[in-house]
Design a protein around this motif. Structure first.
Motif, mmCIF file in Angstrom:
data_model
loop_
_atom_site.group_PDB
_atom_site.id
_atom_site.type_symbol
_atom_site.label_atom_id
_atom_site.label_comp_id
_atom_site.label_asym_id
_atom_site.label_seq_id
_atom_site.Cartn_x
_atom_site.Cartn_y
_atom_site.Cartn_z
ATOM 1 N N ARG A 1 -4.542 4.952 -2.318
ATOM 2 C CA ARG A 1 -4.619 4.118 -1.113
ATOM 3 C C ARG A 1 -5.980 4.253 -0.450
ATOM 4 O O ARG A 1 -6.588 3.259 -0.049
ATOM 5 N N LEU B 1 0.822 -1.214 0.000
ATOM 6 C CA LEU B 1 0.000 0.000 0.000
ATOM 7 C C LEU B 1 0.853 1.260 0.000
ATOM 8 O O LEU B 1 0.412 2.316 -0.476
ATOM 9 N N LEU C 1 -8.670 1.106 -0.215
ATOM 10 C CA LEU C 1 -9.116 0.600 1.077
ATOM 11 C C LEU C 1 -10.632 0.728 1.240
ATOM 12 O O LEU C 1 -11.301 -0.214 1.683
ATOM 13 N N VAL D 1 -2.076 -3.169 -6.909
ATOM 14 C CA VAL D 1 -1.928 -4.037 -5.731
ATOM 15 C C VAL D 1 -1.871 -5.498 -6.149
ATOM 16 O O VAL D 1 -1.046 -6.265 -5.631
#
Length: 300
Positions: A121, A113, A125, A159
């Protein structure tokens, strides 16, 4: 000290979620607690009558406060002494059983992250971990929904490309952790090396305050000798190694009496330690208390 009734104050009701959001955003227990304090001050001075959805208001407040803090932290981390690792958090063993949720707070994931921009980020999330809709995220971040969709897609691909692949068998991890602790505690170089993958890499974060390697260590011999060398130093006398659930995964706690002095987490591949991360910066050990005092990390 916050003086309010848990059953009547939405801030107290949602505090676990708010801490979870801030910690995943910042990778720092200390900064997350500071954000929550700032969020409470904002909440305490807000016009409650004008707030239609208190949970959404609080999440928005914490997310944006975290964004501001993370943006400022990036400049500081550029001058950080040695490798930067997130602050470890001692969690309950139950968290490790929830593999999907534990993965989102693992040290490995927090490191990934860090490679996202602050906005990426936050979007990742809120979308992937807390399951907020694109419209809700757009409202939280005050950006157009199509933009949020683009950011979410880009962050998810980023990611997924960097998400570490490692063994998740808990029984095997318990066995390897126990053997690793025994080998390190006994100063058995060969036994430690046998537990390390041929291409093992170790990252250590001392923040320039305690002994730590300023660059990544590569190879079983180099990593094992460095670890045992640190444990053999006079200042390490009395340090005890024990298993503990750190960031949702079984790892190794280093303690001198009742004082935590380090935390080691690792990625395991084919029964061997592949990536080792050792946090020994004394300023970043505030989360190594009992699971009862460390805030849980729930989802939405």
């Amino acid at each position: 000290m916050i003086d309010t009734k848990p059953e009547s104050d939405p801030y107290i009701e949602h505090r676990r979620l708010l801490f979870s959001t801030a910690y995943r955003m910042l990778g720092s227990v200390t900064d997350a607690e500071d954000v929550l304090q700032d969020a409470w001050l904002t909440w305490n001075s807000a016009d409650r009558v004008a707030i239609r959805h208190s949970k959404a208001y609080l999440v928005r407040t914490v997310t944006n406060l975290s964004l501001n803090r993370l943006t400022s932290a990036r400049a500081t981390r550029e001058t950080y002494v040695g490798p930067w690792l997130p602050e470890p958090l001692l969690t309950s063993p139950d968290a490790a059983m929830e593999t999907e949720m534990a993965d989102t707070v693992s040290t490995a994931m927090l490191v990934v992250l860090e490679t996202l921009t602050p906005v990426e980020r936050a979007v990742f999330l809120l979308r992937e971990v807390f399951s907020y809709s694109h419209a809700e995220i757009a409202d939280t971040l005050d950006r157009p929904e199509p933009t949020i969709r683009q950011i979410a897609h880009r962050a998810r691909e980023h990611v997924q490309a960097r998400r570490p692949r490692f063994d998740t068998d808990r029984a095997r991890r318990e066995e390897i952790t126990a053997r690793f602790i025994t080998a390190c505690s006994g100063g058995d170089l060969n036994a430690v090396m046998e537990l390390l993958a041929p291409d093992v890499t170790a990252w250590t974060d001392g923040g320039g305050k305690v002994t730590a390697a300023l660059r990544p260590l590569h190879g079983p011999d180099h990593v094992a000798r460095w670890l045992l060398g640190v444990l053999a130093k006079p200042q390490s006398a009395g340090v005890v190694l024990e298993a503990g659930t750190i960031n949702g995964e079984l790892g190794v706690l280093f303690a001198a009496g009742d004082m935590p002095v380090g935390a080691l987490t690792f990625d395991m591949v084919d029964g061997r330690l592949h990536i080792v991360r050792l946090q020994v910066n004394p300023d970043k050990l505030n989360g190594l208390h009992t699971p009862a005092t460390a805030p849980p990390l729930p989802g939405r």
